[in-house]
Write an enzyme that holds these catalytic residues in place. Structure first.
Site, short mmCIF file in Angstrom:
data_model
loop_
_atom_site.label_atom_id
_atom_site.label_comp_id
_atom_site.label_asym_id
_atom_site.label_seq_id
_atom_site.Cartn_x
_atom_site.Cartn_y
_atom_site.Cartn_z
N GLY A 39 0.84 -1.19 0.00
CA GLY A 39 0.00 0.00 0.00
C GLY A 39 0.87 1.24 0.00
O GLY A 39 1.94 1.26 0.62
N GLY B 126 0.25 -4.91 0.95
CA GLY B 126 -1.06 -4.77 0.33
C GLY B 126 -1.21 -5.55 -0.96
O GLY B 126 -2.33 -5.90 -1.35
N GLU C 88 6.48 -5.68 7.26
CA GLU C 88 5.94 -4.64 8.12
C GLU C 88 6.68 -4.43 9.45
O GLU C 88 6.78 -3.31 9.95
CB GLU C 88 4.46 -4.90 8.40
CG GLU C 88 3.54 -4.60 7.24
CD GLU C 88 3.51 -5.70 6.19
OE1 GLU C 88 2.81 -5.55 5.18
OE2 GLU C 88 4.19 -6.74 6.40
N ASP D 281 -0.80 -6.89 7.90
CA ASP D 281 -2.25 -6.72 7.97
C ASP D 281 -2.89 -7.26 6.69
O ASP D 281 -2.50 -8.32 6.25
CB ASP D 281 -2.60 -5.24 8.22
CG ASP D 281 -2.10 -4.32 7.11
OD1 ASP D 281 -1.12 -4.67 6.43
OD2 ASP D 281 -2.69 -3.25 6.93
#
Length: 353
Positions: free
Chosen positions: A75, A124, A147, A155
């Protein structure tokens, strides 16, 4: 079926290219200079397309790929970070809200999605592909969830798909941010097929000609182009005994200590790299990641996404359990709104892995 609640205005964007080929729709992520990192515009456009295609009887199959050397490197959180530092946390909340709704729609989608992972797949990028039914890796594939090195945690539903990898391989991948090649992705189940990059055009042509939404038909077609690719001898995946022995420990401190003990008896490169990664990573991120993956084992995809949506000490031993607990509790803020997932026909769908 309830329509998804989307936060923001959908605008037409050439950051996602759309080609209608017979009964198939081919979506190409088109930000090659940014390694196809997902912007708000891309997420909103894909939400619009996925929602419309699911109800369109003329569209039987979705094919997703990326332009350039990446499928999607994650992302584009730089804009989110900038707005957060300026005090506009709602912009970031809206970004992740829409992204997680998209992840959930993909995970419960009624039509086959074939993701061509011919390049970098991170963060993402995993969220818009790994939840789909078919994930095609190549010799150019590089997968990672990096991450913890960024002060975040895996996530986009990663606590769901990482927790379902063999043994404790998911903890290894999530905590260390280890990079996996296409063969390793296939071996652990992140990819469903391995197809040489030189055959991808022929694969796409065959999928389009089939004009079918039957997953067994789609699988047979991909099988015709697939190859068995052995995992490198020095790959961590070939040492699952050590992975399970170390990453099954209850705490991150115990995992690190177990790896250091293994390093005393041998000098496997991946063990030393794992130790270095854990020591460089954000301590709070490591603890949240471990607990998130462990909780994900007993939760469905929707539960994982709702929990992940709720989100600095310098050392692991300075982080108390109650500090981690707050990331798993409801947010005490009158303005905050928990993620609301749309009603889906496949809401109880367990796994496409």
């Amino acid at each position: 079926m309830a329509a998804p609640q989307i936060k923001g205005n959908i605008v037409d964007s050439d950051q996602v290219l759309v080609e209608e080929k017979g009964c198939a729709s081919v979506l190409t992520l088109n930000r090659p200079r940014q390694l196809n990192a997902l912007s708000s515009e891309m997420i909103l456009k894909m939400l619009k397309l996925f929602t419309a295609y699911e109800e369109d009887p003329t569209v039987k199959l979705l094919i997703m790929k990326g332009k350039g050397r990446a499928f999607c490197a994650g992302g584009d959180v730089s804009a989110v970070a900038r707005s957060a530092t300026e005090g506009h946390w709602t912009n970031g909340a809206n970004f992740f809200w829409n992204e997680y709704i998209l992840n959930y729609i993909i995970a419960t989608y009624r039509k086959p999605q074939v993701s061509i992972l011919n390049g970098i797949v991170m963060g993402g990028g995993a969220g818009v592909s790994i939840h789909g039914r078919f994930r095609v890796a190549t010799e150019k594939s590089v997968f990672a969830m990096p991450e913890t090195a960024l002060g975040l945690f895996p996530d986009v539903g990663a606590s769901y798909f990482l927790s379902r990898l063999p043994g404790y391989f998911g903890e290894f991948v999530g905590l260390t941010g280890a990079r996996l090649e296409g063969a390793e992705m296939l071996a652990c189940g992140l990819a469903t097929h391995f197809v040489p990059s030189t055959r991808l055009d022929l694969l796409e042509e065959s999928l389009v000609r089939a004009e079918s939404s039957d997953p067994f038909t789609i699988c047979r077609i991909i099988d015709q182009f697939s190859e068995r690719m052995p995992v490198r001898e020095k790959s961590a995946y070939n040492r699952m005994d050590i992975i399970d022995r170390c990453f099954s420990k209850r705490t991150t401190e115990e995992i690190l200590a177990a790896l250091e003990q293994e390093a005393v008896h041998g000098s496997d490169e991946w063990i030393l790299a794992s130790i270095a990664s854990l020591k460089k990573a954000s301590p709070i991120s490591l603890k949240i990641t471990l607990r998130s993956i462990r909780e994900g084992r007993t939760q469905q995809i929707g539960q994982c996404l709702i929990r992940e949506y709720r989100w600095e000490p310098p050392r692991l031993d300075l982080i108390e359990d109650d500090m981690v607990d707050k990331y798993f509790s409801k947010v005490d803020d009158a303005v905050w709104e928990d993620l609301k997932l749309p009603g889906r026909h496949n809401s109880n769908f367990l796994s496409k892995l």
